[in-house]
Scaffold this active site. Structure first.
Site, PDB file in Angstrom:
ATOM      1  N   GLU A   3       0.825  -1.221   0.000  1.00 37.15           N
ATOM      2  CA  GLU A   3       0.000   0.000   0.000  1.00 37.15           C
ATOM      3  C   GLU A   3       0.852   1.261   0.000  1.00 37.15           C
ATOM      4  OE1 GLU A   3      -2.969  -0.468  -0.750  1.00 37.15           O
ATOM      5  OE2 GLU A   3      -3.186  -2.572  -0.186  1.00 37.15           O
ATOM      6  N   TYR A   8      -1.530  -8.852 -10.104  1.00 38.78           N
ATOM      7  CA  TYR A   8      -0.538  -8.573  -9.059  1.00 38.78           C
ATOM      8  C   TYR A   8       0.706  -9.466  -9.221  1.00 38.78           C
ATOM      9  CZ  TYR A   8      -4.188  -5.996  -6.473  1.00 38.78           C
ATOM     10  OH  TYR A   8      -5.147  -5.110  -6.094  1.00 38.78           O
TER      11      TYR A   8
HETATM   12 ZN   LIG Z   1      -2.778  -2.269  -4.623  1.00 38.36          ZN
END
Ligand SMILES: [Zn+2]
Length: 520
Positions: free
Chosen positions: A370, A454
């Site tokens: 994050e 991802y």
């Molecule tokens: Zn993310």
């Protein structure tokens, strides 16, 4: 708290008309009050014309305040909001100065009402609109997730218009179980309110003049939903004094009356303004490269709160060293009702409550991911619904840099095998491998989306670094950050950057990992 709070620069008020306008039109916020007092001052000598960006400078470290002068015309939001946590309501007003930075004349404006997205579950009603001070007509469009405001006359490229809006927001209340995943609303003594205000939609130029479009896609729970141009915010927020706000920007003023506290926050260039709050947050802070990092935590989770602070400080330093320095004076980390997941906002990251308790083992990796979004999302932005891979794959890959720097190569290699290679191999065994560069909804399910965008996306970045070498790779990222600073990037523009690398093998890697190369 510290001297930064005193920095609201009064002469600024004398010609920043929207602020004065707000204070007259929508009730007197603290900001408005301060500015109204100045309204009685004498006129300003033209030779000492005040700095139009003075209000926003405290949000940025001194060496980055120049960003305000360089990033060109951008929307400026002056928002006043009162949060009523027990009534689950927010009452808001905003004056928004909007420059037409496109190539097309605009005959109407589109504001996104993100709380109306199905998975946000809020209800937002706009109660009034003024255009340059005159009543304006507006209609809800796009399943009530957007507002179209008709302009009296076309707004030509380079011109600006001032829009004033008032609204009411009903805040959804969700279960208090730690397993819930809610980005918006009240749960477990917290209220999350990202995009609690009408947010100007992104306008994208088309291939020819007049063919541009306002962005109207509705994101889903699977990916991120908010797509915004970098904007400046001055926000007056009033809430019960026992509630602690976690926001974007920096606090520049505060006063208290009858159990209510009124805060004023300002931001530098920012994709949105977050309000998240709780009456039970405690906080600890540390300094990293001139930024104050604050970690909030719920009762009984102080050790995890301290760990989150340490991870965030490490990430801020590592990413500053590798990508380019974090430019803001503040950064915040806080728990939120998003189980064991994380969510990025400008200058704040929210981490699921369970990462402070039963999923404590996920906390560090989540912070590392994050925090990277403060570069890849907040500084360089992209359409999160159509091209989610642009920020997600790079934020995910950034974790490898974090691991290498904190724990060394062997641990970083373990991350690569366990977190990326293993799930991708699982997907391949099920014959569900697919191209990375696809819209969120093109994926079969959440698991395929996450593994491909991802994990496979991060493996692509890893392969690029191996191919071109660490030094050239880092120069590439730094140039990319510099060139697209506060801008929006598309896959095609990103590919143009990749083509600048003097190694044609990277294009083969793109085709192998990400998707087909578009025709040049
Ligand atoms: Zn993310």
């Amino acid at each position: 708290m510290d001297d930064r709070r005193k920095v609201v620069t009064f002469p600024f008020a004398l010609y920043f008309s929207p602020v004065l306008y707000l204070s007259c039109w929508a009730g007197v916020g603290l900001l408005g009050l301060m500015l109204l007092l100045l309204g009685g001052c004498t006129s300003v000598d033209a030779s000492t014309r005040p700095d139009p960006n003075a209000l926003y400078r405290p949000a940025l470290k001194s060496e980055f305040q120049n960003d305000l002068d360089l990033f060109g015309p951008a929307p400026r939001y002056t928002i006043s909001a009162t949060l009523l946590p027990d009534e689950l309501k927010l009452i808001g007003s905003a004056v928004i100065e909007i420059p037409n930075t496109s190539r097309d004349p605009w005959t109407y404006l589109i504001f996104r009402l993100y709380p109306m997205l199905r998975h946000y579950g809020g209800s937002m009603v706009v109660q009034g609109a003024l255009l340059d001070g005159k009543p304006a007509t507006y209609v809800y469009v796009n399943e009530n997730t957007a507002l179209r405001l008709d302009l009296a006359k076309p707004l030509m490229p380079g011109q600006s218009v001032t829009v004033a809006l008032t609204w009411r927001l009903e805040i959804p209340r969700w279960s208090d179980q730690s397993a819930v995943y809610v980005l918006f609303g009240r749960s477990q003594q917290m209220i999350s309110l990202p995009l609690f205000y009408p947010s100007l939609a992104v306008y994208t130029n088309g291939p020819t003049i007049g063919s541009g479009q306002w962005w109207l896609l509705n994101g889903t729970e699977r990916g991120d939903a908010a797509f915004n141009v970098a904007s400046l915010f001055a926000v007056t927020l009033t809430l019960p004094s026992d509630w602690t706000p976690v926001t974007s920007g920096v606090e520049v003023a505060r006063d208290e009356l009858d159990g209510q506290t009124r805060y004023v926050f300002v931001t530098g260039p920012s994709r949105e303004f977050l309000v998240h709050a709780s009456p039970v947050f405690s906080a600890i802070s540390a300094e990293a490269y001139g930024t104050r990092v604050t970690s909030y935590y719920l009762p009984g989770t102080e050790a995890a709160g301290q760990a989150a602070l340490r991870y965030a400080v490490q990430a801020l330093r590592i990413y500053s060293d590798h990508f380019g320095e974090y430019p803001f004076t503040e950064m915040r980390v806080a728990p939120a009702p998003i189980n064991f997941r994380g969510m990025e906002y400008p200058q704040s990251i929210l981490l699921g409550v369970e990462t402070y308790t039963r999923h404590r083992d996920k906390l560090e990796m989540l912070v590392a991911h994050e925090m990277a979004h403060q570069w890849w999302y907040q500084i360089v932005h992209n359409d999160p619904v159509s091209e989610p891979w642009l920020d997600e794959a790079l934020a995910e890959f950034s974790m490898r840099l974090y691991m290498e720097n904190v724990y060394g190569d062997a641990q970083a290699q373990r991350l690569v095998s366990q977190r990326w290679i293993a799930p991708l191999e699982g997907l391949r065994a099920r014959q569900q491998d697919t191209a990375v560069a696809q819209p969120v909804q093109a994926f079969l399910n959440g698991s395929q989306y996450e593994t491909v965008v991802y994990a496979k996306g991060a493996l692509f970045w890893d392969a690029v670094r191996r191919t071109v070498g660490v030094r050239r790779f880092e120069r590439f990222l730094q140039n990319y950050l510099r060139k697209y600073r506060w801008k929006i990037i598309t896959t095609e523009e990103w590919l143009d950057e990749l083509r600048q690398l003097p190694d044609p093998a990277v294009l083969t890697l793109f085709e192998e990992w990400i998707g087909e190369l578009p025709p040049k």
